[in-house]
Design a protein around this motif. Structure first.
Motif, PDB file in Angstrom:
ATOM      1  N   ALA A   1       0.843  -1.208   0.000  1.00 33.77           N
ATOM      2  CA  ALA A   1       0.000   0.000   0.000  1.00 33.77           C
ATOM      3  C   ALA A   1       0.881   1.261   0.000  1.00 33.77           C
ATOM      4  O   ALA A   1       1.521   1.584   1.006  1.00 33.77           O
ATOM      5  CB  ALA A   1      -0.900  -0.010   1.237  1.00 33.77           C
ATOM      6  N   LEU A   2       0.949   1.941  -1.152  1.00 32.40           N
ATOM      7  CA  LEU A   2       1.807   3.125  -1.287  1.00 32.40           C
ATOM      8  C   LEU A   2       0.993   4.303  -1.816  1.00 32.40           C
ATOM      9  O   LEU A   2      -0.036   4.114  -2.469  1.00 32.40           O
ATOM     10  CB  LEU A   2       2.970   2.816  -2.245  1.00 32.40           C
ATOM     11  CG  LEU A   2       3.920   1.706  -1.781  1.00 32.40           C
ATOM     12  CD1 LEU A   2       4.902   1.324  -2.891  1.00 32.40           C
ATOM     13  CD2 LEU A   2       4.689   2.129  -0.531  1.00 32.40           C
ATOM     14  N   SER A   3       1.489   5.488  -1.543  1.00 30.13           N
ATOM     15  CA  SER A   3       0.784   6.722  -1.920  1.00 30.13           C
ATOM     16  C   SER A   3       0.482   6.767  -3.414  1.00 30.13           C
ATOM     17  O   SER A   3       1.295   6.317  -4.235  1.00 30.13           O
ATOM     18  CB  SER A   3       1.675   7.912  -1.562  1.00 30.13           C
ATOM     19  OG  SER A   3       1.243   9.066  -2.230  1.00 30.13           O
TER      20      SER A   3
ATOM     21  N   ARG B   1       3.986  16.018   3.366  1.00 31.42           N
ATOM     22  CA  ARG B   1       3.570  16.073   4.781  1.00 31.42           C
ATOM     23  C   ARG B   1       2.791  14.838   5.173  1.00 31.42           C
ATOM     24  O   ARG B   1       2.836  14.370   6.296  1.00 31.42           O
ATOM     25  CB  ARG B   1       2.714  17.320   5.022  1.00 31.42           C
ATOM     26  CG  ARG B   1       3.515  18.587   5.209  1.00 31.42           C
ATOM     27  CD  ARG B   1       2.640  19.812   5.068  1.00 31.42           C
ATOM     28  NE  ARG B   1       2.252  19.959   3.671  1.00 31.42           N
ATOM     29  CZ  ARG B   1       2.980  20.619   2.777  1.00 31.42           C
ATOM     30  NH1 ARG B   1       4.081  21.219   3.126  1.00 31.42           N
ATOM     31  NH2 ARG B   1       2.591  20.685   1.509  1.00 31.42           N
ATOM     32  N   GLU B   2       2.026  14.326   4.203  1.00 32.77           N
ATOM     33  CA  GLU B   2       1.209  13.136   4.468  1.00 32.77           C
ATOM     34  C   GLU B   2       1.037  12.365   3.164  1.00 32.77           C
ATOM     35  O   GLU B   2       1.444  12.842   2.111  1.00 32.77           O
ATOM     36  CB  GLU B   2      -0.129  13.523   5.126  1.00 32.77           C
ATOM     37  CG  GLU B   2      -0.756  14.814   4.621  1.00 32.77           C
ATOM     38  CD  GLU B   2      -1.707  14.604   3.466  1.00 32.77           C
ATOM     39  OE1 GLU B   2      -1.829  13.457   2.992  1.00 32.77           O
ATOM     40  OE2 GLU B   2      -2.308  15.586   3.013  1.00 32.77           O
ATOM     41  N   CYS B   3       0.408  11.235   3.304  1.00 31.93           N
ATOM     42  CA  CYS B   3       0.312  10.285   2.197  1.00 31.93           C
ATOM     43  C   CYS B   3      -0.375  10.871   0.959  1.00 31.93           C
ATOM     44  O   CYS B   3      -0.127  10.439  -0.160  1.00 31.93           O
ATOM     45  CB  CYS B   3      -0.484   9.090   2.728  1.00 31.93           C
ATOM     46  SG  CYS B   3      -0.494   7.708   1.652  1.00 31.93           S
ATOM     47  N   GLY B   4      -1.224  11.899   1.186  1.00 28.03           N
ATOM     48  CA  GLY B   4      -1.943  12.488   0.048  1.00 28.03           C
ATOM     49  C   GLY B   4      -1.072  13.419  -0.775  1.00 28.03           C
ATOM     50  O   GLY B   4      -1.404  13.735  -1.918  1.00 28.03           O
TER      51      GLY B   4
ATOM     52  N   ASP C   1       2.342   4.764   4.524  1.00 29.43           N
ATOM     53  CA  ASP C   1       1.494   3.575   4.368  1.00 29.43           C
ATOM     54  C   ASP C   1       0.116   4.022   3.893  1.00 29.43           C
ATOM     55  O   ASP C   1      -0.675   4.572   4.669  1.00 29.43           O
ATOM     56  CB  ASP C   1       1.391   2.864   5.729  1.00 29.43           C
ATOM     57  CG  ASP C   1       0.535   1.609   5.653  1.00 29.43           C
ATOM     58  OD1 ASP C   1      -0.037   1.345   4.574  1.00 29.43           O
ATOM     59  OD2 ASP C   1       0.439   0.906   6.682  1.00 29.43           O
ATOM     60  N   ALA C   2      -0.165   3.794   2.607  1.00 36.14           N
ATOM     61  CA  ALA C   2      -1.444   4.254   2.053  1.00 36.14           C
ATOM     62  C   ALA C   2      -2.612   3.465   2.627  1.00 36.14           C
ATOM     63  O   ALA C   2      -3.764   3.892   2.522  1.00 36.14           O
ATOM     64  CB  ALA C   2      -1.420   4.151   0.534  1.00 36.14           C
ATOM     65  N   GLY C   3      -2.315   2.321   3.245  1.00 35.72           N
ATOM     66  CA  GLY C   3      -3.377   1.518   3.856  1.00 35.72           C
ATOM     67  C   GLY C   3      -4.051   2.267   5.001  1.00 35.72           C
ATOM     68  O   GLY C   3      -5.192   1.978   5.371  1.00 35.72           O
ATOM     69  N   ALA C   4      -3.342   3.257   5.566  1.00 36.36           N
ATOM     70  CA  ALA C   4      -3.901   4.024   6.688  1.00 36.36           C
ATOM     71  C   ALA C   4      -4.802   5.155   6.192  1.00 36.36           C
ATOM     72  O   ALA C   4      -5.347   5.912   6.996  1.00 36.36           O
ATOM     73  CB  ALA C   4      -2.762   4.586   7.532  1.00 36.36           C
ATOM     74  N   GLY C   5      -4.956   5.284   4.887  1.00 34.74           N
ATOM     75  CA  GLY C   5      -5.891   6.264   4.328  1.00 34.74           C
ATOM     76  C   GLY C   5      -5.210   7.543   3.877  1.00 34.74           C
ATOM     77  O   GLY C   5      -4.145   7.915   4.364  1.00 34.74           O
ATOM     78  N   ARG C   6      -5.868   8.214   2.903  1.00 33.84           N
ATOM     79  CA  ARG C   6      -5.353   9.488   2.377  1.00 33.84           C
ATOM     80  C   ARG C   6      -5.332  10.509   3.507  1.00 33.84           C
ATOM     81  O   ARG C   6      -6.244  10.551   4.329  1.00 33.84           O
ATOM     82  CB  ARG C   6      -6.266   9.953   1.242  1.00 33.84           C
ATOM     83  CG  ARG C   6      -5.562  10.761   0.190  1.00 33.84           C
ATOM     84  CD  ARG C   6      -6.534  11.229  -0.882  1.00 33.84           C
ATOM     85  NE  ARG C   6      -6.030  12.479  -1.468  1.00 33.84           N
ATOM     86  CZ  ARG C   6      -5.098  12.522  -2.399  1.00 33.84           C
ATOM     87  NH1 ARG C   6      -4.607  11.415  -2.900  1.00 33.84           N
ATOM     88  NH2 ARG C   6      -4.671  13.687  -2.856  1.00 33.84           N
ATOM     89  N   GLY C   7      -4.302  11.263   3.589  1.00 28.36           N
ATOM     90  CA  GLY C   7      -4.208  12.259   4.659  1.00 28.36           C
ATOM     91  C   GLY C   7      -3.497  11.719   5.885  1.00 28.36           C
ATOM     92  O   GLY C   7      -3.161  12.462   6.796  1.00 28.36           O
TER      93      GLY C   7
END
Ligand SMILES: Cc1cc2nc3c(=O)[nH]c(=O)nc-3n(C[C@H](O)[C@H](O)[C@H](O)COP(=O)(O)OP(=O)(O)OC[C@H]3O[C@@H](n4cnc5c(N)ncnc54)[C@H](O)[C@@H]3O)c2cc1C
Ligand code: SF4
Length: 564
Positions: free
Chosen positions: A289-291, A475-478, A490-496
């Protein structure tokens, strides 16, 4: 002559840390984590080339090119120069133990402070003071210095003469070259530079302060195991924690491909902008799970190489190599002079124009390279006279760096990395560079040759040797692929989300979210040093960066470190 590397036959099943690649970022990680007492393996796809073994004749140089295009693949997978022909842009990177440092010009400059003030970077980069410490460490280990005799070199004087007409005065930029000789921070005794000009062909003297002569010997001295011909394909989370790294052996000499799997608690990707982005894209295709920012914000660092042909003044910018092919000629390191065009109001307009040298192994074919543009007569004259006397003694080579919009994008096309940037050639930087370079060339009485290979397989696309981005900081995955420490979101933790995968880092040119406007090696090294300082805090590691004392080793005998 003995080296640092070993065959994958000797690789163990498990390490504390696997470092992928062996350029600036990877070298820093391997050295610092080995100093911290970790069991480190370095996996490099290319081969080890020792001082004295770099190609010095054209037939050897020719065999050290690998070229990959959409429907094209030639050359050995362990060739030093890796050329990627793209539909929108071509990219040149180094391949071998030491990465781009083996074949680069070694220009080591800090970017303008406005680069890091850009809000595209995570704020911590300028706030926590560790970037400055990263630069200090990088400078201690790579020891950039200006040539104290730069102003006496013909190529420097020709830049000064042409620049004067336009109101520019060159300076001698700092390069990772030992002009006096001496023992470096890793305990390697580097001879003084002979000013042979062959830096971009590989330094056969041992005077270029490459990763292969600094961070990698230091890693080996502290117990790291360095493997060559080891191309990482993808990585995945291991059951029970840590990572499995899927590696393709590149030393099979035509036999069927063979893959091995090695595991580690931590993986640090330092496979360069192209390598690390490709590994992450492939890992995502395998389920990691990647951005969704992965592959985006590719920058060519506003970088071009261009030529001036027919100058009325001598230039002497073709290397003589070591041992010297022509006695009594002092060329200088690959870059000795630089014109700086600053713009206090608009960072994007800043330009650095460096006079460059072509390696001596190219000398016999230079006239032929210039034939497609119709300069046959002069070319033939040079074939007869030798390039050191005829018109090619007045050939000006320029490396120029500036800024672009970082809007290229990497994708996987049929499992192969591909760069998409249809508007690349329209980036305003190229017009600015053409205008400045052609005025410098005209002031020297010559004509501007943007690309002598235009019209051949190279086409008219721009080309860069400074690829940056693809796994940019955010700053964050988004808005990024890694955080300010190089940890992969870890994109699995959700956008943002700011959650990162445990034990997965990127520390090379891929993490730059924008162009730097100067040659990138020093910033890549500094950010990798900074990432290691954060890792030390987060994992309770202890290491210093003190220079190695005791008996030094010769650059031709690095294997003594492994044997000790
Ligand atoms: C001819 C030339 C001249 C240059 N001149 C300058 C200069 O004067 N100053 C400057 O600052 N920059 C210069 N550069 C650019 C500079 O060398 C690069 O920006 C720098 O080397 C990038 O460092 P890195 O750590 O990102 O990765 P690299 O140095 O590119 O190292 C990445 C390594 O990873 C390996 N690798 C890739 N994929 C895999 C894989 N799947 N598995 C295992 N290993 C892998 C590669 O073989 C390589 O050894 C030049 C580049 C070239 C080609
Ligand atoms: S000029 Fe020659 S000796 Fe000096 S660093 Fe470059 S390749 Fe090495």
């Amino acid at each position: 002559m003995t080296g640092l590397s070993r065959s994958l036959d000797h690789v163990k099943d498990r390490y504390d840390v696997i470092v992928v690649g062996s350029g600036y970022g990877a070298g820093v990680a391997a050295s610092r984590l080995a100093r911290a007492g970790k069991r480190v393996a370095v996996l490099e796809r290319g081969r080890e080339v020792l001082t004295g073994q770099f190609p010095s004749r054209f037939p050897d140089l020719k065999n050290d090119f690998q070229v990959t295009g959409k429907r094209l693949r030639t050359g050995s997978s362990s060739a030093l120069y890796d050329v990627r022909l793209g539909e929108d842009m071509h990219v040149l990177v180094g391949c071998g133990l030491g990465g781009g440092s083996l074949v680069n010009a070694g220009v080591a400059l800090r970017p303008d402070t406005r680069v890091f003030a850009d809000p595209v970077w995570p704020g911590q980069i300028v706030q926590d003071g560790l970037l400055e410490e990263g630069f200090r460490r990088a400078e201690r280990w790579l020891s950039p210095q200006s040539d104290p005799r730069a102003e006496t070199l013909t190529k420097y004087k020709s830049l000064a003469t042409a620049g004067k007409e336009l109101g520019y005065t060159p300076i001698a930029p700092t390069v990772t070259v030992s002009f006096e000789g001496g023992v470096n921070a890793a305990g390697v005794a580097q001879p003084a530079c002979t000013r042979c000009g062959d830096c971009c062909g590989g330094c056969n003297v041992g005077a270029k302060t490459s990763v292969a002569l600094t961070y990698l010997p230091d890693a080996a001295r502290h117990g790291a195991e360095l493997f060559t011909h080891a191309a990482v394909r993808h990585l995945a989370k291991a059951k029970g924690g840590g990572w499995t790294v899927h590696v393709r052996r590149m030393d099979r000499n035509g036999a069927a491909p063979q893959d091995v799997v090695v595991s580690a608690a931590m993986v640090v990707l330092g496979a360069g902008t192209l390598g690390s982005t490709e590994i992450l894209l492939r890992s995502r295709a395998h389920g990691l799970a990647l951005s969704d920012r992965l592959g985006h914000r590719f920058s060519a660092n506003g970088d071009i190489i261009a030529f001036g042909y027919g100058a009325k003044i001598p230039v002497d910018a073709i290397g003589v190599g070591y041992p010297a092919k022509i006695e009594g000629m002092e060329i200088g390191a690959a870059v000795s002079g630089q014109i700086e065009i600053d713009d206090a109001g608009d960072l994007a307009n800043e330009l650095r124009v460096q006079e460059g040298v072509l390696p001596s192994a190219l000398a016999p074919v230079l006239p032929v390279l210039f034939i497609p543009n119709g300069r046959l007569l002069g070319a033939l004259q040079s074939l007869i006279n030798g390039v050191y006397k005829g018109p090619f003694a007045k050939l000006q080579t320029f490396f120029a760096v500036s800024h672009d919009s970082a809007s290229g994008r990497f994708v996987l096309d049929d499992d192969q990395l591909s760069l998409v940037w249809p508007t690349a050639k329209d980036e305003p930087v190229y017009k600015r560079l053409d205008a400045v370079l052609s005025s410098i060339v005209e002031a020297a009485g010559g004509s501007y040759v943007k690309n002598p290979l235009a019209g051949t397989v190279m086409g008219h696309q721009p080309a860069t040797a400074h690829p940056l981005g693809g796994a940019g900081m955010g700053r964050e995955c988004g808005d990024g692929v890694v955080n300010h420490k190089g940890q992969v979101f870890d994109a699995g933790a959700g956008r943002g989300s700011t959650a990162a995968h445990e034990g997965l880092y990127v520390v090379d040119g891929a993490v730059m979210p924008r162009s730097l406007g100067v040659n990138p090696l020093l910033t890549i090294t500094a950010l990798a040093e900074r990432a290691m300082l954060h890792m030390a805090q987060d994992y309770g590691l202890a290491f210093d960066d003190a220079a190695v004392g005791g008996t030094s080793v010769a650059p031709t005998d690095l294997g003594a470190i492994v044997a000790a």
